[in-house]
Scaffold this motif. Structure first.
Motif, PDB file in Angstrom:
ATOM      1  N   UNK B   1    -111.308 -11.942 -12.351  1.00 43.31           N
ATOM      2  CA  UNK B   1    -111.725 -10.588 -12.295  1.00 43.31           C
ATOM      3  C   UNK B   1    -113.101 -10.801 -12.652  1.00 43.31           C
ATOM      4  N   UNK B   2    -114.167 -10.299 -11.917  1.00 36.74           N
ATOM      5  CA  UNK B   2    -115.434 -10.513 -12.495  1.00 36.74           C
ATOM      6  C   UNK B   2    -115.480  -9.170 -13.535  1.00 36.74           C
ATOM      7  N   UNK B   3    -116.705  -9.228 -14.197  1.00 42.54           N
ATOM      8  CA  UNK B   3    -117.031  -8.011 -15.076  1.00 42.54           C
ATOM      9  C   UNK B   3    -117.414  -6.731 -14.252  1.00 42.54           C
ATOM     10  N   UNK B   4    -117.137  -5.655 -15.096  1.00 36.79           N
ATOM     11  CA  UNK B   4    -117.415  -4.417 -14.210  1.00 36.79           C
ATOM     12  C   UNK B   4    -119.202  -4.200 -14.186  1.00 36.79           C
ATOM     13  N   UNK B 124    -112.284 -15.344 -18.289  1.00 31.98           N
ATOM     14  CA  UNK B 124    -111.541 -14.352 -18.900  1.00 31.98           C
ATOM     15  C   UNK B 124    -112.281 -13.808 -20.176  1.00 31.98           C
ATOM     16  N   UNK B 125    -113.501 -13.227 -20.028  1.00 29.42           N
ATOM     17  CA  UNK B 125    -114.554 -12.752 -20.785  1.00 29.42           C
ATOM     18  C   UNK B 125    -115.615 -13.747 -20.872  1.00 29.42           C
ATOM     19  N   UNK B 126    -116.796 -13.262 -21.403  1.00 27.68           N
ATOM     20  CA  UNK B 126    -117.940 -14.006 -21.457  1.00 27.68           C
ATOM     21  C   UNK B 126    -118.014 -15.271 -22.372  1.00 27.68           C
ATOM     22  N   UNK B 132    -127.677 -27.199 -29.433  1.00 24.90           N
ATOM     23  CA  UNK B 132    -128.002 -27.248 -31.010  1.00 24.90           C
ATOM     24  C   UNK B 132    -128.171 -29.041 -31.296  1.00 24.90           C
ATOM     25  N   UNK B 133    -128.796 -29.137 -32.336  1.00 27.29           N
ATOM     26  CA  UNK B 133    -129.321 -30.355 -32.891  1.00 27.29           C
ATOM     27  C   UNK B 133    -130.187 -31.116 -31.779  1.00 27.29           C
ATOM     28  N   UNK B 134    -131.234 -30.513 -31.296  1.00 32.12           N
ATOM     29  CA  UNK B 134    -131.829 -31.004 -30.419  1.00 32.12           C
ATOM     30  C   UNK B 134    -131.355 -31.253 -29.047  1.00 32.12           C
ATOM     31  N   UNK B 135    -130.375 -30.584 -28.672  1.00 37.70           N
ATOM     32  CA  UNK B 135    -129.672 -30.482 -27.545  1.00 37.70           C
ATOM     33  C   UNK B 135    -128.516 -31.479 -27.210  1.00 37.70           C
ATOM     34  N   UNK B 136    -128.436 -32.368 -28.339  1.00 38.97           N
ATOM     35  CA  UNK B 136    -127.299 -33.438 -28.433  1.00 38.97           C
ATOM     36  C   UNK B 136    -125.932 -32.820 -28.477  1.00 38.97           C
ATOM     37  N   UNK B 137    -125.732 -31.650 -28.816  1.00 37.07           N
ATOM     38  CA  UNK B 137    -124.376 -30.844 -28.769  1.00 37.07           C
ATOM     39  C   UNK B 137    -124.410 -29.641 -28.160  1.00 37.07           C
ATOM     40  N   UNK B 138    -123.451 -29.083 -27.561  1.00 34.82           N
ATOM     41  CA  UNK B 138    -123.705 -27.732 -27.082  1.00 34.82           C
ATOM     42  C   UNK B 138    -122.350 -26.651 -27.608  1.00 34.82           C
ATOM     43  N   UNK B 139    -122.862 -25.662 -28.087  1.00 38.34           N
ATOM     44  CA  UNK B 139    -121.731 -24.651 -28.900  1.00 38.34           C
ATOM     45  C   UNK B 139    -121.236 -23.439 -27.807  1.00 38.34           C
ATOM     46  N   UNK B 140    -119.967 -23.500 -27.772  1.00 38.02           N
ATOM     47  CA  UNK B 140    -119.764 -22.384 -26.770  1.00 38.02           C
ATOM     48  C   UNK B 140    -119.178 -21.252 -27.649  1.00 38.02           C
ATOM     49  N   UNK B 141    -119.421 -20.228 -27.296  1.00 34.96           N
ATOM     50  CA  UNK B 141    -119.131 -18.808 -28.390  1.00 34.96           C
ATOM     51  C   UNK B 141    -118.616 -17.818 -27.461  1.00 34.96           C
ATOM     52  N   UNK B 142    -117.628 -16.869 -28.054  1.00 38.19           N
ATOM     53  CA  UNK B 142    -117.199 -15.561 -27.258  1.00 38.19           C
ATOM     54  C   UNK B 142    -117.549 -14.553 -28.289  1.00 38.19           C
TER      55      UNK B 142
END
Lengths: 257, 311
Positions: B1-4, B124-126, B132-142
């Protein structure tokens, strides 16, 4: 004129960095003064010199077990340091950090707060202006130069096109970019003097911020950390006189030349 | 379901909006049923036309700021609008003024802000992505808790595509008295002379770092950029990576740059990377297609000579 410089002790950027099990930046190794903060310290020292009186106070948050980074700022000429250190601050986000720093700034009542545009480890880049909002100060970010005349601060602020001249009444907060001034090297005398300068350590309870900061107050969670699509490294040569020729040949191969 | 509802802080650029603002409007359409732009400056009609073309149904207009820096007045307008009808998220371009707006809004609403975002999806939420670290890793957050998510997005994270929509309806945003925090005033604006393409649009970007040393060497960076019809990607003030400057040229030439984390994130989207650095362990070599370990002060003048005489 009294100036507060917000400064951060960070893991040496030249050393390998990693996240711990809680997805926080591993800060267990040696900490140094963020190079981005040396510009603010230098600028603050120069402004106080020009004003003919007052002092520079360094304000920080983090572990107080190792304050060598803050001593670096004291050795440059700052009069004293205040660090808020508390186990409950682990996992504090940018807004929580701003709340902690704001509580210290309210106590010190400086004429000017100086901070780096962003730290070199987290580079969130919002803490200074969040602090300004919490304390009720005007803010000017991305300063290339700062002048204080009477009760007005005048800043050359970096823009896409060049720069704007921006003024604000004191007290105010200004963030500086790298290169705003050339940070001085601490003299031997400065390093010796720094050893006996006061470093005040405050707890969250000292500031009356229990329950408002730390990971409980963060309201954002890291759900996972994944490895990015790796970019393969290509060929690496040690220059033995043919470096320029190799660069030119490469530019030809991709039709830039 | 998209966000409002998603609001996009749409920064004025002449009579239009900045490219990053258009990228955010485009992406917001894929995430939410209703997209609104929050903007300021002169000529709201023109900005409403552009915002509508990129999918906004409403343009909340803060109006002309009479020389005030946008951070405080725009954040206050957003906070007042959000108090009436809170959106699910506020997307803000990574820019000089964008971070000011986001930071003040965050403190005013007592909501966290996530910056340096390079990816954003609805699971189910953004969910935000951060390199991070020069683009070698990607952090995903809510985000957790109630209230709008404040998200500062890097340039070029999404494509900007018009929908051909009708002009957005202009609604005056509350301005009110901002008080002492709004007292920073622009007295004069100075444009620096620039030749050649804009950094963001250049097919060739030549950057010099700390390993380059003095200002005299920096003139050589500009000379090589100019000879290759490109842009110089770092000066003492404007630096790729800082302020979210992101470039994706055909070739990026890194001179005396070790590869600090922000810098790598800003340039690793280049098709080709050439690096010259005296430190064989410099992180930049991990992503360079051609790496030369050597003295940039010797190699750069030789490259310039060779390019000049290139037939």
């Amino acid at each position: 004129m009294n100036v507060v410089v917000c400064a951060k002790q960070i893991p040496d950027p030249a050393a390998p960095q990693s996240l711990d099990a809680q997805h926080n930046l591993d800060r267990t190794g040696k900490l140094i003064l963020d190079e981005a903060d040396t510009y603010g310290v230098e600028m603050a020292l120069q402004l106080v010199d020009k004003a003919g009186g007052g002092e520079v106070t360094v304000v920080s948050m983090g572990s107080a077990q190792d304050v060598a980074g803050l001593r670096t700022a004291l050795a440059m000429g700052a009069a004293k340091a205040v660090i808020v250190s508390d186990d409950s601050l682990r996992g504090t986000d940018a807004l929580g950090t701003a709340k902690v720093l704001a509580a210290v700034v309210r106590r010190l009542q400086p004429d000017l707060v100086v901070a780096a545009t962003e730290s070199s480890d987290g580079y969130t880049g919002t803490t200074p202006v969040q602090l300004a909002e919490l304390v009720g100060l005007p803010s000017i970010t991305f300063a290339k130069s700062i002048e204080v005349n009477g009760s007005t601060v005048t800043v050359q602020r970096q823009t896409e096109a060049g720069f704007d001249e921006v003024t604000a009444p004191l007290p105010a907060l200004v963030t500086v970019t790298a290169g705003v001034v050339e940070p001085r090297y601490a003299s031997f005398k400065g390093i010796m003097a720094a050893k006996s300068k006061p470093v005040e350590v405050l707890s969250v309870a000292d500031l009356g911020l229990e329950g408002q900061v730390g990971s409980a107050g963060a309201r954002q969670v890291i759900t996972e950390v994944v490895t990015a699509d790796a970019r393969q490294s290509g060929e690496k040569y040690v220059d033995d006189g043919d470096g320029a020729a190799r660069v030119v040949a490469f530019l030809e191969s991709i039709k830039v030349l | 379901m998209p966000l409002d509802t998603i609001w996009v802080v749409a920064e004025p650029a002449g009579d239009s909006l900045t490219t990053t603002s258009l990228e955010l409007l485009t992406h917001a359409r894929t995430l939410a049923t209703t997209v609104a732009a929050v903007s300021w400056g002169a000529n709201a009609d023109a900005r409403a036309r552009v915002a509508g073309e990129y999918g906004a149904s409403t343009l909340y207009d803060v109006g002309e700021l009479a020389g005030a820096l946008p951070g405080a007045p725009v954040a206050y307008a957003l906070a007042a609008l959000a108090a009436a009808t809170p959106p699910d998220a506020v997307l803000v371009p990574t820019s000089y003024d964008g971070r000011d707006v986001a930071a003040r809004l965050s403190a005013r609403l007592d909501r966290p802000v996530l910056t340096n975002v390079s990816g954003l999806s609805d699971e189910g939420g953004l969910v935000t992505e951060h390199q991070v670290f020069g683009g070698t890793q990607v952090v995903r957050a809510r985000f957790t808790g109630d209230g709008p998510a404040i998200i500062v997005v890097r340039a070029k994270s999404f494509a900007a595509e018009p929908t051909g929509g009708a002009p957005a309806a202009i609604v005056a945003a509350p301005s009110g008295d901002v008080g002492p925090v709004g007292t920073a005033r622009i007295v004069t604006s100075h444009a620096e002379e620039r030749t050649g393409p804009q950094l963001e649009d250049a097919t060739v970007v030549v950057s010099g770092g700390r390993g380059l040393g003095d200002a005299g060497s920096y003139a050589l960076v500009e000379e090589l950029a100019s000879l290759l019809h490109g842009a110089a990607g770092a000066s003492r003030a404007i630096v790729v990576g800082q302020t979210g400057k992101t470039v994706k040229p055909t070739v990026y030439i890194a001179l005396g740059i070790s590869g600090a984390t922000q810098h790598m994130v800003g340039m690793k989207g280049a098709k080709n990377i050439v690096a010259i650095n005296k430190d064989p362990d410099a992180p930049i070599f991990q992503i360079a297609d051609l790496g030369i370990v050597g003295d940039v002060h010797k190699i750069l003048p030789a490259v310039i000579e060779a390019v000049k005489t290139h037939g």
